[in-house]
Design an enzyme around this catalytic site. Structure first.
Site, PDB file in Angstrom:
ATOM      1  N   GLY A  98       4.059  11.135   0.980  1.00 43.37           N
ATOM      2  CA  GLY A  98       4.747  10.486   2.091  1.00 43.37           C
ATOM      3  C   GLY A  98       4.604   8.991   1.894  1.00 43.37           C
ATOM      4  N   GLU A  99       4.382   8.267   2.944  1.00 45.82           N
ATOM      5  CA  GLU A  99       4.178   6.821   2.856  1.00 45.82           C
ATOM      6  C   GLU A  99       2.780   6.539   3.387  1.00 45.82           C
ATOM      7  OE1 GLU A  99       3.889   3.048   2.586  1.00 45.82           O
ATOM      8  OE2 GLU A  99       3.927   3.691   4.669  1.00 45.82           O
ATOM      9  N   SER A 100       1.896   6.052   2.531  1.00 44.62           N
ATOM     10  CA  SER A 100       0.470   5.992   2.860  1.00 44.62           C
ATOM     11  C   SER A 100       0.145   5.112   4.066  1.00 44.62           C
ATOM     12  CB  SER A 100      -0.356   5.569   1.644  1.00 44.62           C
ATOM     13  OG  SER A 100       0.048   4.316   1.148  1.00 44.62           O
ATOM     14  N   CYS A 120       0.187  12.623  -4.356  1.00 43.71           N
ATOM     15  CA  CYS A 120       0.857  11.334  -4.273  1.00 43.71           C
ATOM     16  C   CYS A 120       0.227  10.419  -3.215  1.00 43.71           C
ATOM     17  CB  CYS A 120       2.349  11.552  -4.054  1.00 43.71           C
ATOM     18  SG  CYS A 120       3.373  10.117  -4.436  1.00 43.71           S
ATOM     19  N   ARG A 169      -0.489   1.811  -6.362  1.00 44.76           N
ATOM     20  CA  ARG A 169       0.633   2.390  -5.613  1.00 44.76           C
ATOM     21  C   ARG A 169       1.937   2.163  -6.365  1.00 44.76           C
ATOM     22  NH1 ARG A 169       0.950   0.567   0.551  1.00 44.76           N
ATOM     23  NH2 ARG A 169       3.014   1.379   0.123  1.00 44.76           N
ATOM     24  N   ILE A 180       7.559  11.013  -7.883  1.00 44.60           N
ATOM     25  CA  ILE A 180       8.423  10.247  -6.986  1.00 44.60           C
ATOM     26  C   ILE A 180       7.602   9.088  -6.422  1.00 44.60           C
ATOM     27  CG2 ILE A 180       9.835  10.284  -4.891  1.00 44.60           C
ATOM     28  CD1 ILE A 180      10.071  13.367  -5.323  1.00 44.60           C
ATOM     29  N   ARG A 181       7.934   7.868  -6.822  1.00 42.08           N
ATOM     30  CA  ARG A 181       7.159   6.686  -6.394  1.00 42.08           C
ATOM     31  C   ARG A 181       5.658   6.951  -6.571  1.00 42.08           C
ATOM     32  NH1 ARG A 181       8.324   5.846  -0.631  1.00 42.08           N
ATOM     33  NH2 ARG A 181       6.965   4.067  -0.877  1.00 42.08           N
ATOM     34  N   HIS A 202       4.214  15.996  -7.489  1.00 39.80           N
ATOM     35  CA  HIS A 202       4.531  16.863  -6.348  1.00 39.80           C
ATOM     36  C   HIS A 202       4.781  18.312  -6.772  1.00 39.80           C
ATOM     37  CE1 HIS A 202       5.108  13.700  -3.283  1.00 39.80           C
ATOM     38  NE2 HIS A 202       5.472  12.953  -4.311  1.00 39.80           N
ATOM     39  N   GLU A 205       4.629  20.871  -4.945  1.00 40.10           N
ATOM     40  CA  GLU A 205       5.267  21.582  -3.831  1.00 40.10           C
ATOM     41  C   GLU A 205       6.792  21.545  -3.922  1.00 40.10           C
ATOM     42  OE1 GLU A 205       5.075  17.323  -2.384  1.00 40.10           O
ATOM     43  OE2 GLU A 205       3.848  18.621  -3.657  1.00 40.10           O
TER      44      GLU A 205
END
Length: 192
Positions: free
Chosen positions: A46-48, A78, A106, A135-136, A171, A173
């Site tokens: 997600g976005e940390s 991630c 990051r 992804i990122r 990821h 998942e």
């Protein structure tokens, strides 16, 4: 066995689906009482910084740190891995739980447009390569002595283990390959 997914932001549904496919009971964890019900926890991507704010809002930040210190098995992907790291090299001011002895960068593998897939060799889960989706994704730049590297990409760790903590830059998942989730259940959580 009941396995939770930290349900505040990120790939929650995808991890819940993977837990169910391993034959375990998934629980969407949004409170400290739900955290107390699980035998293991997955921290999704997600976005940390958003995740930190929401974890503090729902009083999960300190509770999670205490639960991990008390031996709660955790698998972080991630951004979840960023939250567990001892240090974020390119954002030193960002707070972390500091329970995993790694230093990360990051978005080390690039921004959203630089996302990619690759096959990884992960001997701990078998001989067949694992198709990993980045992804990122954060790069693990340093690992402490207690950290075991389970897989690398371009000579950098991307899957690590430290005691009851498993963490990946990628990821799993988002694939149909259950092997990493099964590894978490069998080797990190263990049998009850």
């Amino acid at each position: 066995m009941k396995i939770g997914v930290l349900g505040i932001q990120g790939d929650i549904q995808e991890h819940l689906r993977m837990i169910e496919k391993t034959g375990n009971e998934p629980l969407w964890v949004k409170s400290t009482s739900e955290l107390a019900e699980v035998s293991g926890l997955i921290m999704p991507g997600g976005e940390s910084t958003t995740m930190i704010r929401l974890m503090k809002k729902y009083e999960l930040w300190d509770a999670l740190r205490e639960a991990i210190a008390s031996g709660l098995p955790v698998y972080a992907t991630c951004a979840g891995m960023i939250l567990l790291a001892r240090e974020i090299i390119n954002y030193p001011e960002q707070e972390t739980l500091g329970v995993l002895d790694i230093a990360v960068e990051r978005n080390g593998y690039g921004r959203q447009v630089a996302s990619f897939e690759t096959d990884l060799e992960i001997p701990a889960i078998g001989d067949t390569p694992f198709r990993a989706i980045f992804i990122r994704a954060p790069i693990i730049e340093k690992c402490g002595d207690s950290v075991e590297v389970l897989s690398t990409y371009k000579e950098k760790p991307v899957l690590v283990k430290q005691g009851k903590i498993l963490a990946s830059s990628f990821h799993p998942e988002l694939t149909d390959d259950l092997r990493i989730h099964e590894y978490f259940v069998k080797e990190i959580i263990g049998k009850e």
